[in-house]
Design a protein around this motif. Sequence first.
Motif, PDB file in Angstrom:
ATOM      1  N   ALA A  97       0.814  -1.152  -0.120  1.00 17.25           N
ATOM      2  CA  ALA A  97       0.033  -0.024   0.045  1.00 17.25           C
ATOM      3  C   ALA A  97       0.892   1.283  -0.067  1.00 17.25           C
ATOM      4  CB  ALA A  97      -0.802   0.176   1.227  1.00 17.25           C
ATOM      5  N   GLY A  98       2.147   1.089  -0.101  1.00 20.68           N
ATOM      6  CA  GLY A  98       3.038   2.438  -0.013  1.00 20.68           C
ATOM      7  C   GLY A  98       3.351   2.744   1.348  1.00 20.68           C
ATOM      8  N   GLY A  99       2.808   1.906   2.493  1.00 17.48           N
ATOM      9  CA  GLY A  99       3.442   2.333   3.756  1.00 17.48           C
ATOM     10  C   GLY A  99       5.045   2.121   4.063  1.00 17.48           C
ATOM     11  N   ASP A 100       5.261   2.954   4.991  1.00 21.11           N
ATOM     12  CA  ASP A 100       7.014   2.987   5.359  1.00 21.11           C
ATOM     13  C   ASP A 100       7.209   1.969   6.602  1.00 21.11           C
ATOM     14  OD1 ASP A 100       9.404   3.692   6.088  1.00 21.11           O
ATOM     15  OD2 ASP A 100       9.000   5.794   6.462  1.00 21.11           O
ATOM     16  N   ALA A 101       7.945   1.004   6.208  1.00 26.24           N
ATOM     17  CA  ALA A 101       8.381  -0.169   7.312  1.00 26.24           C
ATOM     18  C   ALA A 101       8.868   0.705   8.569  1.00 26.24           C
ATOM     19  CB  ALA A 101       9.153  -1.200   6.832  1.00 26.24           C
ATOM     20  N   SER A 102       9.340   1.610   8.175  1.00 31.25           N
ATOM     21  CA  SER A 102      10.065   2.295   9.654  1.00 31.25           C
ATOM     22  C   SER A 102       9.068   2.891  10.369  1.00 31.25           C
ATOM     23  CB  SER A 102      11.149   3.438   9.040  1.00 31.25           C
ATOM     24  OG  SER A 102      10.477   4.456   8.645  1.00 31.25           O
ATOM     25  N   LYS A 103       7.902   3.092  10.234  1.00 34.68           N
ATOM     26  CA  LYS A 103       6.684   3.642  10.933  1.00 34.68           C
ATOM     27  C   LYS A 103       5.770   2.148  11.210  1.00 34.68           C
ATOM     28  CE  LYS A 103       6.428   8.135   8.847  1.00 34.68           C
ATOM     29  NZ  LYS A 103       5.398   8.807   8.158  1.00 34.68           N
ATOM     30  N   VAL A 104       6.419   1.143  11.316  1.00 34.85           N
ATOM     31  CA  VAL A 104       5.535  -0.187  11.715  1.00 34.85           C
ATOM     32  C   VAL A 104       5.912  -0.644  12.771  1.00 34.85           C
ATOM     33  CG1 VAL A 104       5.161  -2.717  10.984  1.00 34.85           C
ATOM     34  CG2 VAL A 104       5.150  -0.801   9.262  1.00 34.85           C
ATOM     35  N   VAL A 105       5.134  -1.030  13.897  1.00 33.70           N
ATOM     36  CA  VAL A 105       5.303  -1.560  14.826  1.00 33.70           C
ATOM     37  C   VAL A 105       4.590  -3.041  15.083  1.00 33.70           C
ATOM     38  CG1 VAL A 105       5.541   0.387  16.619  1.00 33.70           C
ATOM     39  CG2 VAL A 105       3.211  -0.633  16.220  1.00 33.70           C
ATOM     40  N   PHE A 106       5.372  -4.011  15.290  1.00 36.62           N
ATOM     41  CA  PHE A 106       4.951  -5.600  15.238  1.00 36.62           C
ATOM     42  C   PHE A 106       4.470  -5.878  16.437  1.00 36.62           C
ATOM     43  CE2 PHE A 106       6.403  -9.630  12.579  1.00 36.62           C
ATOM     44  CZ  PHE A 106       5.009  -9.994  12.861  1.00 36.62           C
ATOM     45  N   SER A 107       3.108  -6.091  16.676  1.00 38.81           N
ATOM     46  CA  SER A 107       2.415  -6.710  17.694  1.00 38.81           C
ATOM     47  C   SER A 107       1.996  -8.163  17.548  1.00 38.81           C
ATOM     48  CB  SER A 107       1.447  -5.873  18.191  1.00 38.81           C
ATOM     49  OG  SER A 107       1.782  -4.544  18.482  1.00 38.81           O
ATOM     50  N   GLY A 108       1.625  -8.615  18.677  1.00 35.88           N
ATOM     51  CA  GLY A 108       1.040 -10.178  18.694  1.00 35.88           C
ATOM     52  C   GLY A 108       1.923 -11.228  19.302  1.00 35.88           C
ATOM     53  N   VAL A 109       1.325 -11.939  19.993  1.00 34.53           N
ATOM     54  CA  VAL A 109       1.724 -13.072  20.855  1.00 34.53           C
ATOM     55  C   VAL A 109       2.569 -14.067  20.271  1.00 34.53           C
ATOM     56  CG1 VAL A 109       0.158 -12.411  22.698  1.00 34.53           C
ATOM     57  CG2 VAL A 109      -0.374 -14.707  21.159  1.00 34.53           C
ATOM     58  N   GLY A 110       2.325 -14.323  18.974  1.00 34.24           N
ATOM     59  CA  GLY A 110       3.032 -15.531  18.431  1.00 34.24           C
ATOM     60  C   GLY A 110       3.455 -15.502  17.088  1.00 34.24           C
ATOM     61  N   LYS A 111       4.537 -14.428  17.149  1.00 34.78           N
ATOM     62  CA  LYS A 111       5.474 -14.358  15.762  1.00 34.78           C
ATOM     63  C   LYS A 111       6.267 -15.469  15.543  1.00 34.78           C
ATOM     64  CE  LYS A 111       5.543  -9.410  17.409  1.00 34.78           C
ATOM     65  NZ  LYS A 111       5.389  -9.746  18.748  1.00 34.78           N
ATOM     66  N   THR A 112       6.350 -15.723  14.246  1.00 35.97           N
ATOM     67  CA  THR A 112       6.973 -17.050  13.934  1.00 35.97           C
ATOM     68  C   THR A 112       8.639 -16.457  13.481  1.00 35.97           C
ATOM     69  OG1 THR A 112       6.627 -16.835  11.607  1.00 35.97           O
ATOM     70  CG2 THR A 112       4.896 -18.139  12.918  1.00 35.97           C
ATOM     71  N   ARG A 113       9.431 -17.208  13.557  1.00 31.09           N
ATOM     72  CA  ARG A 113      10.793 -16.858  13.156  1.00 31.09           C
ATOM     73  C   ARG A 113      10.925 -16.341  11.749  1.00 31.09           C
ATOM     74  NH1 ARG A 113      15.169 -19.592  16.054  1.00 31.09           N
ATOM     75  NH2 ARG A 113      14.272 -20.746  17.863  1.00 31.09           N
ATOM     76  N   ALA A 114      10.083 -16.861  10.919  1.00 35.71           N
ATOM     77  CA  ALA A 114       9.826 -16.366   9.479  1.00 35.71           C
ATOM     78  C   ALA A 114       9.521 -14.797   9.456  1.00 35.71           C
ATOM     79  CB  ALA A 114       9.069 -17.316   8.758  1.00 35.71           C
ATOM     80  N   GLU A 115       8.530 -14.822  10.238  1.00 39.13           N
ATOM     81  CA  GLU A 115       7.985 -13.530  10.412  1.00 39.13           C
ATOM     82  C   GLU A 115       8.975 -12.267  10.925  1.00 39.13           C
ATOM     83  OE1 GLU A 115       3.101 -13.914  10.964  1.00 39.13           O
ATOM     84  OE2 GLU A 115       4.249 -14.239  12.507  1.00 39.13           O
ATOM     85  N   MET A 116       9.736 -12.848  12.105  1.00 38.86           N
ATOM     86  CA  MET A 116      10.490 -11.949  12.679  1.00 38.86           C
ATOM     87  C   MET A 116      11.697 -11.575  11.514  1.00 38.86           C
ATOM     88  SD  MET A 116      11.503 -13.807  16.214  1.00 38.86           S
ATOM     89  CE  MET A 116       9.967 -14.123  17.668  1.00 38.86           C
ATOM     90  N   ARG A 117      12.235 -12.688  10.502  1.00 41.35           N
ATOM     91  CA  ARG A 117      13.021 -12.322   9.781  1.00 41.35           C
ATOM     92  C   ARG A 117      12.596 -11.297   8.715  1.00 41.35           C
ATOM     93  NH1 ARG A 117      14.648 -17.929  10.445  1.00 41.35           N
ATOM     94  NH2 ARG A 117      12.959 -18.817   9.140  1.00 41.35           N
ATOM     95  N   LEU A 118      11.200 -11.498   7.988  1.00 43.57           N
ATOM     96  CA  LEU A 118      10.803 -10.598   7.230  1.00 43.57           C
ATOM     97  C   LEU A 118      10.770  -9.175   7.721  1.00 43.57           C
ATOM     98  CD1 LEU A 118       7.705 -12.762   5.837  1.00 43.57           C
ATOM     99  CD2 LEU A 118       9.451 -11.847   4.817  1.00 43.57           C
ATOM    100  N   ALA A 119      10.376  -9.124   8.957  1.00 43.91           N
ATOM    101  CA  ALA A 119      10.245  -7.494   9.640  1.00 43.91           C
ATOM    102  C   ALA A 119      11.489  -7.132   9.936  1.00 43.91           C
ATOM    103  CB  ALA A 119       9.548  -7.716  11.145  1.00 43.91           C
ATOM    104  N   LEU A 120      12.698  -7.882  10.146  1.00 42.77           N
ATOM    105  CA  LEU A 120      13.983  -7.261  10.300  1.00 42.77           C
ATOM    106  C   LEU A 120      14.549  -6.856   9.136  1.00 42.77           C
ATOM    107  CD1 LEU A 120      15.350 -10.076  12.936  1.00 42.77           C
ATOM    108  CD2 LEU A 120      15.163  -7.327  13.328  1.00 42.77           C
ATOM    109  N   ASP A 121      14.171  -7.868   7.996  1.00 43.79           N
ATOM    110  CA  ASP A 121      14.644  -7.417   6.626  1.00 43.79           C
ATOM    111  C   ASP A 121      14.052  -6.038   6.033  1.00 43.79           C
ATOM    112  OD1 ASP A 121      16.693  -9.144   5.641  1.00 43.79           O
ATOM    113  OD2 ASP A 121      15.150 -10.724   5.095  1.00 43.79           O
ATOM    114  N   ALA A 122      12.874  -6.130   6.522  1.00 40.45           N
ATOM    115  CA  ALA A 122      11.936  -4.909   6.045  1.00 40.45           C
ATOM    116  C   ALA A 122      12.533  -3.598   6.846  1.00 40.45           C
ATOM    117  CB  ALA A 122      10.623  -4.966   6.045  1.00 40.45           C
ATOM    118  N   GLY A 123      12.848  -3.576   7.991  1.00 44.06           N
ATOM    119  CA  GLY A 123      13.477  -2.778   9.014  1.00 44.06           C
ATOM    120  C   GLY A 123      12.133  -1.979   9.621  1.00 44.06           C
TER     121      GLY A 123
END
Length: 423
Positions: A97-123
């Motif tokens: 949608a054109g959002g800025d990853a540097s303005k994203v907070v990642f919440s949730g009790v069950g983040k997977t390792r794959a999701e963590m890697r995606l989020a770290l790569d995105a910044g």
Amino acid sequence: MTLPGSPFFAFKDQDLYLDDVRLRDLTQQYGTPLYVYSRKAMLAALAPYQQALAGRQHLVCFAVKSNSNIAVLQTFAQAGCGFDIVSGGELARVLAAGGDASKVVFSGVGKTRAEMRLALDAGVRCFNVESTAELEVLSQVASEMGKTARVSLRVNPDVDAGTHPYISTGLKGNKFGVAHEQAINTYQRAASLPGIEVTGIDCHIGSQITEIAPYLDALDRVLDLVEAIEGAGIPIHHLDLGGGLGITYTDETPPGADELIKQLLAKIDARGHGHRELVFEPGRSLVGNAGVLLTEVMFLKPGEKKNFCIVDAAMNDLMRPALYEAYMGIVNTRQREDAPEVWDVVGPVCESGDWLGRDRSLAVQPGDVLAVLSAGAYGMTMASNYNTRGRAAELMVDGNQVWLIRERESVDALFALEKLIKN
């Protein structure tokens, strides 16, 4: 008649309009069930947040789980918002949608390792970590990638938000967050781990909250913790005070976002924390009353004990009534002169729980189009394909402009990924 979402929803010459568009006209072109949202209504709901926080270091992060259509996310990204996400899929939507990853907070009790890697790569800006176990895994993943995960710990303040048990998140019996009593030890552990940078503290006590007092109670407990954590030598840069502000579905009278923030800021300043960056995560309060679900009346089925108005929308299109017994206003998009009768508005799905409204006074005939109000939040995002029903189309309007922002799901698409067994 004053409707939730007024002045964007209003009757003109017996017909219901959203902005400058007659809703019945949309159903003739796009069919039903049909979700329709007002971009003007969304931005009008955002304005009190931004105005109340003007002059403060802050970030308003739209809660993607409330409405994840990429045109909705685009609207908030262009208005300067960040995003609160709870899955890797939601992160992908924000970026699309054109959002800025540097303005994203990642919440949730069950983040997977794959999701963590995606989020770290995105910044992403920050992970809202909800347990010591998650913290340990995130440290490992970040270290393996040679990256640093910025974190805030979501603390559970054990405050009753006075809302439905399914959407209460700040009590000891809820699955969310780190217990208040364990927070300092968990922060000390976070500060000692490789690949982890402590940046803030997070607190979210529930959804559809209609009073300010629970927020103030939670804030007091959060500020107590901040002072203790910093006393232990761990600096806290930002306060994430979550979201959860309610809307009017029927007779609720939630405070305005500006009044809520005014009182929170007064307490923050009085306790000497006015220098900290503030993060808010509103969802329902930005989109709930900006949307409507339109559905056609197929049959009327009077009975000895109940009269049933059978429509073509169902619990797979709108889950909230079946899941929470949630009340949502229902009106005919064309006001009739006939005397109203009392109806249960139900869908065609083979479940007794498939209802949209019970005991509603409606003047209605087959072929009429009903509007389920306050459907902009937790409507389409909770939709399913139960009974092999394609999900509804979605439209965005702004004044007299109309955009198709999601096509109706075809039946073929529902089993396109399935395979027959080759004997």
